[in-house]
Design a protein around this motif. Structure first.
Motif, PDB file in Angstrom:
ATOM      1  N   PRO A 143      37.466  28.570  34.472  1.00  0.00           N
ATOM      2  CA  PRO A 143      36.572  28.710  35.622  1.00  0.00           C
ATOM      3  C   PRO A 143      37.362  28.969  36.907  1.00  0.00           C
ATOM      4  O   PRO A 143      38.430  28.393  37.109  1.00  0.00           O
ATOM      5  CB  PRO A 143      35.869  27.353  35.683  1.00  0.00           C
ATOM      6  CG  PRO A 143      35.976  26.795  34.307  1.00  0.00           C
ATOM      7  CD  PRO A 143      37.255  27.310  33.757  1.00  0.00           C
ATOM      8  N   ILE A 152      38.867  31.682  37.818  1.00  0.00           N
ATOM      9  CA  ILE A 152      40.012  32.579  37.688  1.00  0.00           C
ATOM     10  C   ILE A 152      39.686  33.963  38.240  1.00  0.00           C
ATOM     11  O   ILE A 152      40.562  34.724  38.639  1.00  0.00           O
ATOM     12  CB  ILE A 152      40.468  32.642  36.202  1.00  0.00           C
ATOM     13  CG1 ILE A 152      41.935  32.999  36.109  1.00  0.00           C
ATOM     14  CG2 ILE A 152      39.633  33.580  35.383  1.00  0.00           C
ATOM     15  CD1 ILE A 152      42.829  31.867  36.440  1.00  0.00           C
ATOM     16  N   LYS A 201      36.620  35.913  36.887  1.00  0.00           N
ATOM     17  CA  LYS A 201      35.870  36.720  35.911  1.00  0.00           C
ATOM     18  C   LYS A 201      34.665  37.383  36.572  1.00  0.00           C
ATOM     19  O   LYS A 201      34.410  38.561  36.363  1.00  0.00           O
ATOM     20  CB  LYS A 201      35.390  35.850  34.738  1.00  0.00           C
ATOM     21  CG  LYS A 201      36.510  35.185  33.983  1.00  0.00           C
ATOM     22  CD  LYS A 201      35.980  34.323  32.875  1.00  0.00           C
ATOM     23  CE  LYS A 201      35.136  33.152  33.335  1.00  0.00           C
ATOM     24  NZ  LYS A 201      35.845  32.167  34.180  1.00  0.00           N
ATOM     25  N   HIS A 252      33.580  31.023  29.537  1.00  0.00           N
ATOM     26  CA  HIS A 252      34.587  30.109  30.087  1.00  0.00           C
ATOM     27  C   HIS A 252      35.406  29.545  28.945  1.00  0.00           C
ATOM     28  O   HIS A 252      34.877  28.929  28.040  1.00  0.00           O
ATOM     29  CB  HIS A 252      33.928  28.948  30.825  1.00  0.00           C
ATOM     30  CG  HIS A 252      33.234  29.384  32.064  1.00  0.00           C
ATOM     31  ND1 HIS A 252      33.907  29.938  33.121  1.00  0.00           N
ATOM     32  CD2 HIS A 252      31.935  29.387  32.405  1.00  0.00           C
ATOM     33  CE1 HIS A 252      33.054  30.246  34.061  1.00  0.00           C
ATOM     34  NE2 HIS A 252      31.830  29.929  33.650  1.00  0.00           N
ATOM     35  N   MET A 258      44.606  38.313  43.351  1.00  0.00           N
ATOM     36  CA  MET A 258      43.348  37.923  43.987  1.00  0.00           C
ATOM     37  C   MET A 258      43.555  37.907  45.490  1.00  0.00           C
ATOM     38  O   MET A 258      44.423  37.213  45.999  1.00  0.00           O
ATOM     39  CB  MET A 258      42.914  36.547  43.483  1.00  0.00           C
ATOM     40  CG  MET A 258      41.604  36.067  44.057  1.00  0.00           C
ATOM     41  SD  MET A 258      40.192  37.106  43.677  1.00  0.00           S
ATOM     42  CE  MET A 258      39.558  36.320  42.205  1.00  0.00           C
ATOM     43  N   ARG A 259      42.775  38.724  46.168  1.00  0.00           N
ATOM     44  CA  ARG A 259      42.852  38.771  47.623  1.00  0.00           C
ATOM     45  C   ARG A 259      41.496  38.437  48.213  1.00  0.00           C
ATOM     46  O   ARG A 259      40.535  38.239  47.482  1.00  0.00           O
ATOM     47  CB  ARG A 259      43.230  40.174  48.083  1.00  0.00           C
ATOM     48  CG  ARG A 259      44.655  40.514  47.814  1.00  0.00           C
ATOM     49  CD  ARG A 259      44.847  41.960  48.183  1.00  0.00           C
ATOM     50  NE  ARG A 259      46.188  42.362  47.837  1.00  0.00           N
ATOM     51  CZ  ARG A 259      47.135  42.534  48.724  1.00  0.00           C
ATOM     52  NH1 ARG A 259      46.894  42.343  49.998  1.00  0.00           N
ATOM     53  NH2 ARG A 259      48.321  42.914  48.351  1.00  0.00           N
ATOM     54  N   GLY A 292      39.406  40.392  49.633  1.00  0.00           N
ATOM     55  CA  GLY A 292      38.384  41.379  49.318  1.00  0.00           C
ATOM     56  C   GLY A 292      38.208  41.623  47.840  1.00  0.00           C
ATOM     57  O   GLY A 292      37.696  42.648  47.444  1.00  0.00           O
ATOM     58  N   GLY A 293      38.675  40.704  47.017  1.00  0.00           N
ATOM     59  CA  GLY A 293      38.519  40.868  45.576  1.00  0.00           C
ATOM     60  C   GLY A 293      39.855  41.043  44.890  1.00  0.00           C
ATOM     61  O   GLY A 293      40.911  40.770  45.467  1.00  0.00           O
TER      62      GLY A 293
HETATM   63  P1  TYD Z   1      35.055  33.947  40.499  1.00  0.00           P
HETATM   64  O1  TYD Z   1      35.063  35.407  40.180  1.00  0.00           O
HETATM   65  O2  TYD Z   1      33.760  33.373  40.897  1.00  0.00           O
HETATM   66  O3  TYD Z   1      35.650  33.137  39.251  1.00  0.00           O
HETATM   67  P2  TYD Z   1      35.011  32.866  37.805  1.00  0.00           P
HETATM   68  O4  TYD Z   1      33.830  33.750  37.648  1.00  0.00           O
HETATM   69  O5  TYD Z   1      36.107  33.215  36.827  1.00  0.00           O
HETATM   70  O6  TYD Z   1      34.665  31.431  37.714  1.00  0.00           O
HETATM   71  O7  TYD Z   1      36.102  33.751  41.684  1.00  0.00           O
HETATM   72  C1  TYD Z   1      37.088  32.809  41.666  1.00  0.00           C
HETATM   73  C2  TYD Z   1      37.785  32.631  42.965  1.00  0.00           C
HETATM   74  O8  TYD Z   1      38.184  33.827  43.551  1.00  0.00           O
HETATM   75  C3  TYD Z   1      36.945  31.918  43.988  1.00  0.00           C
HETATM   76  O9  TYD Z   1      37.447  30.611  44.117  1.00  0.00           O
HETATM   77  C4  TYD Z   1      37.132  32.647  45.257  1.00  0.00           C
HETATM   78  C5  TYD Z   1      38.151  33.698  44.955  1.00  0.00           C
HETATM   79  N1  TYD Z   1      37.837  34.994  45.551  1.00  0.00           N
HETATM   80  C6  TYD Z   1      38.731  35.579  46.416  1.00  0.00           C
HETATM   81  O10 TYD Z   1      39.790  35.035  46.712  1.00  0.00           O
HETATM   82  N2  TYD Z   1      38.424  36.809  46.951  1.00  0.00           N
HETATM   83  C7  TYD Z   1      37.259  37.458  46.666  1.00  0.00           C
HETATM   84  O11 TYD Z   1      37.023  38.560  47.153  1.00  0.00           O
HETATM   85  C8  TYD Z   1      36.332  36.818  45.779  1.00  0.00           C
HETATM   86  C9  TYD Z   1      35.041  37.481  45.430  1.00  0.00           C
HETATM   87  C10 TYD Z   1      36.668  35.607  45.230  1.00  0.00           C
END
Ligand code: TYD
Ligand code: MG
Length: 547
Positions: free
Chosen positions: A122, A124, A126, A268, A320-321, A323-324
């Protein structure tokens, strides 16, 4: 309680049955412990008279139909097996996800009708990844659908807005640009919705509703986030239970194959696979992708564990930034620039599937207070480290028996190839002696044999090319690696090349060390002792203790 064959069982109209996955016992009720074999948590709810069961009951002759006989009926003519050469293989038209790294891991894009299971712990990323995929596909004119059982439509929209900001027109944001887009850009996007905001979303957990919508809207690509949140109403188990997850996947698959919808099932999975739910789907789906990384660190790795339409060697790297997720296209450059080149650090020319990757391997060797010294490794197989340490001790004269050894592949990258042995050995040797690898920049690769030889590994030319591209001109490599390699036949030769000042430790002690008498590396321990340097306390030899 096994099903009584009597009138009671016939009177109760049941649609499901609980089957023990250990002994096959069938029970109308769920039990924590199987009344037959005594195993715990093995009873799984299954549908009675499902398509699968019907198939199983079909007469043998047609069940074994092959080649062109697909879909033949039990009462139809017996199908004839066809030679493979005569089987028409239509080229698969793949859908590009718009994310190069993901396309590569998938083997060239999404295949219509294929089920992809995207697992990961969770948080990460996805949902972020699948949102981006759909946004790209939507931009390219594909029909998409995002089914969210976890978040409300508003929450999904909020994420899509973040993505729309960082990813203005769907292209990966250039380094540093994410999050720096001014607010008025956001307003412009609000006027003409960004692709991420045009994706149709359905927040629903009822499987039947989801299937109906899926059938009615007929998207080309659908994301179900997550498979653990959907619930088949006619099954009694809680959402996410093995029975439910299997049922959901099986029914989604049936529809997906029928309508040629490419489906990404999000699941998950904890690192240990403890939440066994989605794991039971691995045999069912066409492709299993694992999204890995540490939540605290920006790097994410996507690998294929199973792929019916491509190789499972591929791995994609993301960051991971704000903006995605951003593809890390030149990971080597980044890792080489970040390499410390301090004692215990060495650059490894690794292969990630078909792609070369330069990564830094770091080691720390410290005297241990423990009876059983620690062996901590991240990014590598723990047993592989044990093996390399044993070879180092036996054939390299670097003993670590009384020391804690920590080895880390920098950046959270996971390596699963034999070519990393030499890097681990050199990093540990360098750390143990407190000496940096000589004449850095320098890289290495190679597998260690049990007799201390350095063994050839795949794609030496691509590894060497990658190293040369990043200014690591000299690469210690196994024999047969080709031009550009500084070939070493054994671990000893490699150690002599990488730590040429001799095995006696840093320059602090070098003056006091007498000239070596035998082969340089055979004297490792002696010279350390004579130089008055603190020798790592060796652990008691269990064989000697027993004698
Ligand atoms: P998420 O995709 O919701 O994870 P999952 O579906 O695997 O549980 O996002 C996880 C983390 O990513 C969340 O804590 C916030 C971070 N995040 C960013 O840093 N930048 C972004 O643009 C987005 C959408 C999320
Ligand atoms: Mg999510």
């Amino acid at each position: 309680m096994s099903i009584p064959a009597g009138a009671y069982a016939q009177a109760v109209a049941r649609t499901t049955v609980h089957v023990c996955s250990q002994c096959g016992l069938q029970s109308a009720q769920w039990h924590g412990q199987c009344p037959e074999c005594g195993e715990w948590n093995t009873l799984i709810e299954e549908r009675l008279g499902s398509a699968r069961a019907a198939r199983a009951k079909r007469p043998r002759a047609s069940a074994e139909s092959a080649g062109g006989g697909r879909g033949a009926r039990a009462d139809g003519p017996l199908p004839t097996p066809v030679a493979l050469a005569d089987v028409g293989a239509a080229p698969v038209a793949r859908l590009s996800t718009g994310i190069g790294e993901l396309d590569r891991v998938l083997g060239g894009g999404l295949v219509p009708g294929a089920l992809v299971l995207l697992g990961g712990s969770p948080g990460i990323g996805k949902s972020t990844l699948t949102n981006m995929v759909l946004a790209h596909l939507q931009r390219d004119g594909a029909r998409t659908l995002y089914v969210s059982g976890e978040e409300s439509a508003e929450q999904v929209r909020l994420r899509a807005e973040r993505l729309a900001l960082g990813d203005a027109l769907g292209a990966p944001a250039p380094a540093g640009a994410a999050g720096a887009i001014p607010i008025d850009t956001a307003r412009r996007h609000a006027a003409a919705p960004a692709p991420a905001l045009q994706v149709p979303v359905l927040a629903e957990t009822d499987l039947d509703v989801v299937l109906d919508v899926l059938a009615a809207s007929a998207p080309q690509v659908c994301v179900i986030d997550s498979v653990q949140t959907l619930r088949a109403a006619d099954m009694s188990g809680a959402p996410g239970s093995v029975g439910q997850v299997r049922e959901v996947a099986a029914r989604v698959m049936e529809l997906a194959k029928e309508r040629a919808i490419a489906v990404i099932l999000v699941g998950h999975v904890t690192k240990e696979g403890a939440l066994a739910g989605p794991r039971v789907l691995e045999h069912l789906v066409d492709c299993v992708l694992q999204f890995e990384g540490e939540r605290e660190r920006p790097y994410r790795e996507l690998r294929a564990l199973k792929n019916r339409f491509g190789s499972t060697n591929e791995a994609g790297l993301f960051e991971m930034r704000q903006g995605g997720l951003v593809e890390v296209l030149d990971a080597s450059a980044r890792f080489v620039a970040e390499a410390t080149r301090a004692p215990g650090s060495v650059v490894l020319a690794a292969m990630e599937g078909s792609r070369p990757l330069l990564v830094e391997v770091q080691a720390l060797v410290a005297p241990s207070e423990l009876e059983q010294p620690r062996r901590v490794v991240s990014g590598l197989d723990r047993n592989r480290l044990a093996l390399v340490l044993a070879i180092l001790g036996r054939h390299g004269g670097v003993r670590t028996a009384g020391a804690d050894v920590f080895v880390n592949v920098v950046g959270g990258v996971r390596l699963e190839e034999p070519g990393c042995d030499l890097a681990v050995a050199l990093a540990v040797a360098s750390a143990s002696r407190g000496m940096p690898i000589a004449a850095a920049p320098r890289a290495c690769f190679g597998e260690l044999g049990l007799t201390g030889e350095l063994r050839w590994v795949g794609h030496p030319e691509r590894r060497l090319q990658e190293a040369a591209k990043h200014g690591l001109a000299e690469v210690i490599a196994p024999p047969g690696s080709g031009p550009g390699a500084r070939e070493a036949a054994t671990l000893r030769e490699a150690l002599a090349a990488a730590l040429p000042a001799g095995p006696s430790g840093g320059s602090r002690t070098r003056r006091a060390v007498p000239e070596p008498t035998g082969t340089a590396l055979a004297n490792v321990e002696d010279r350390r002792a004579r130089a008055g340097e603190r020798v790592l306390r060796p652990a008691p030899d269990p064989a000697a203790r027993d004698a």
